[in-house]
Scaffold this motif. Structure first.
Motif, PDB file in Angstrom:
ATOM      1  N   UNK A   9       0.957  -0.890   0.487  1.00  0.00           N
ATOM      2  CA  UNK A   9       0.042  -0.220   0.111  1.00  0.00           C
ATOM      3  C   UNK A   9       1.107   1.647   0.100  1.00  0.00           C
ATOM      4  N   UNK A  10       1.902   1.321   0.338  1.00  0.00           N
ATOM      5  CA  UNK A  10       2.522   2.107   0.729  1.00  0.00           C
ATOM      6  C   UNK A  10       4.401   2.035   1.326  1.00  0.00           C
ATOM      7  N   UNK A  11       5.285   3.286   2.064  1.00  0.00           N
ATOM      8  CA  UNK A  11       6.165   2.576   2.383  1.00  0.00           C
ATOM      9  C   UNK A  11       6.003   2.233   3.815  1.00  0.00           C
ATOM     10  N   UNK A  12       4.786   2.435   4.346  1.00  0.00           N
ATOM     11  CA  UNK A  12       5.811   1.208   5.509  1.00  0.00           C
ATOM     12  C   UNK A  12       5.350  -0.321   5.453  1.00  0.00           C
ATOM     13  N   UNK A  13       4.433  -0.511   4.915  1.00  0.00           N
ATOM     14  CA  UNK A  13       4.428  -2.099   4.196  1.00  0.00           C
ATOM     15  C   UNK A  13       5.448  -2.124   2.895  1.00  0.00           C
ATOM     16  N   UNK A  35       6.703  -4.367  -4.945  1.00  0.00           N
ATOM     17  CA  UNK A  35       6.876  -3.129  -5.452  1.00  0.00           C
ATOM     18  C   UNK A  35       4.983  -2.322  -4.533  1.00  0.00           C
ATOM     19  N   UNK A  36       5.392  -0.812  -4.656  1.00  0.00           N
ATOM     20  CA  UNK A  36       4.142  -0.445  -3.864  1.00  0.00           C
ATOM     21  C   UNK A  36       3.181   0.363  -5.221  1.00  0.00           C
ATOM     22  N   UNK A  37       2.390   0.660  -5.231  1.00  0.00           N
ATOM     23  CA  UNK A  37       0.879   0.841  -4.827  1.00  0.00           C
ATOM     24  C   UNK A  37       1.115   1.732  -6.302  1.00  0.00           C
ATOM     25  N   UNK A  46       7.707  11.425 -12.131  1.00  0.00           N
ATOM     26  CA  UNK A  46       7.628  10.402 -12.386  1.00  0.00           C
ATOM     27  C   UNK A  46       5.766  10.082 -11.798  1.00  0.00           C
ATOM     28  N   UNK A  47       4.994   9.160 -11.774  1.00  0.00           N
ATOM     29  CA  UNK A  47       3.816   8.313 -11.035  1.00  0.00           C
ATOM     30  C   UNK A  47       4.171   8.142  -9.589  1.00  0.00           C
ATOM     31  N   UNK A  48       2.769   8.948  -8.760  1.00  0.00           N
ATOM     32  CA  UNK A  48       2.371   8.715  -7.802  1.00  0.00           C
ATOM     33  C   UNK A  48       2.294   7.427  -6.490  1.00  0.00           C
ATOM     34  N   UNK A  49       3.014   6.887  -5.991  1.00  0.00           N
ATOM     35  CA  UNK A  49       3.011   6.455  -5.311  1.00  0.00           C
ATOM     36  C   UNK A  49       2.417   6.099  -3.587  1.00  0.00           C
ATOM     37  N   UNK A  50       1.383   5.234  -3.503  1.00  0.00           N
ATOM     38  CA  UNK A  50       1.413   4.728  -1.650  1.00  0.00           C
ATOM     39  C   UNK A  50      -0.010   5.335  -2.068  1.00  0.00           C
ATOM     40  N   UNK A  51      -0.578   4.220  -0.725  1.00  0.00           N
ATOM     41  CA  UNK A  51      -2.119   4.747  -0.386  1.00  0.00           C
ATOM     42  C   UNK A  51      -2.719   4.121  -1.488  1.00  0.00           C
ATOM     43  N   UNK A  52      -4.571   3.785  -1.056  1.00  0.00           N
ATOM     44  CA  UNK A  52      -5.519   2.479  -1.638  1.00  0.00           C
ATOM     45  C   UNK A  52      -6.395   3.727  -1.445  1.00  0.00           C
TER      46      UNK A  52
END
Length: 225
Positions: A9-13, A35-37, A46-52
């Motif tokens: 989901x994000x950096x923590x995961x 990989x991160x979502x 760059x694409x945005x990463x993290x969070x659902x």
């Protein structure tokens, strides 16, 4: 060699998967990638990463990853707390225990994707449930022994780390931050779990243990007994 991919989901995961889960599964003769979502794709930059945010973001990344035929098992590391409200199974969750409800959503997500290599996993209720299972280790890490006592009391009152509820002010991370305001979600949590080890998570978190067993079964690495 078998290959397991963990979509986070994000950096923590991602930190949790890289520091703890990758070594654990690698020791079972498995190649692990992480990989991160991707939450927003852009034409330039760059694409945005993290969070659902919405189900379609998770669904898109899952289907793109499944194009890679070298992946034997694709799984997710996403918090059940804050999972997309439009995800399959969310709107018709049954009455019953949190275990019943999260299993229903995971089953619906798996059915919607329709690939036997895909094993969705939603952390009940969020990543910090794993940290609550390692309360003593967190107290030692941040040099606050009383913090461990307070967190253990919360876990005992709820009936287990995974049963600490998912309200906006009472979710596991909020409980920790309320007792220890300088808690660093992306660093202290993953470090705590890494130090405590996977077996402590499996011992205290039935839903997590079931996921570990399911991954091992699909990879063919589960030991009898």
């Amino acid at each position: 060699m078998r290959r397991l991919h963990i979509l986070c989901e994000g950096q923590t995961e991602e930190n949790l998967a890289t520091e703890t889960l990758r070594p654990y599964f690698t020791s079972h003769d498995t190649y692990v990638t992480v990989s991160v979502l991707t939450t927003r794709r852009t034409v330039a930059g760059p694409d945005s990463k993290g969070g659902v945010g919405r189900w379609n973001a998770l669904d898109r990344d899952v289907r793109l990853l499944l194009r890679d035929t070298s992946i034997q098992v694709l799984t997710t590391l996403v918090d059940y707390y804050g999972a997309p409200s439009d995800a399959p199974g969310m709107k018709n969750r049954p009455q019953g225990t949190p275990y019943d409800r999260v299993a229903h959503v995971e089953s619906a997500i798996a059915e919607a994707v329709g690939d036997p290599r895909f094993l969705p996993y939603l952390i009940l209720h969020e990543t910090e449930a794993w940290v609550l299972a390692c309360a003593e280790t967190l107290g030692e890490l941040v040099e606050e022994p009383r913090l461990a006592d307070s967190l253990r009391a919360i876990v005992e009152s709820a009936g287990g780390p995974e049963l600490v509820n998912d309200g906006p002010n009472t979710a596991p991370s909020k409980r920790i931050e309320g007792l220890y305001p300088t808690y660093r979600k992306t660093r202290d949590g993953p470090d705590t779990v890494c130090l405590a080890g996977v077996e402590e998570i499996r011992r205290q978190c039935p839903h997590a243990d079931a996921w570990f067993r399911a991954v091992e079964e699909r990879l063919g690495t589960r030991q009898p007994g």
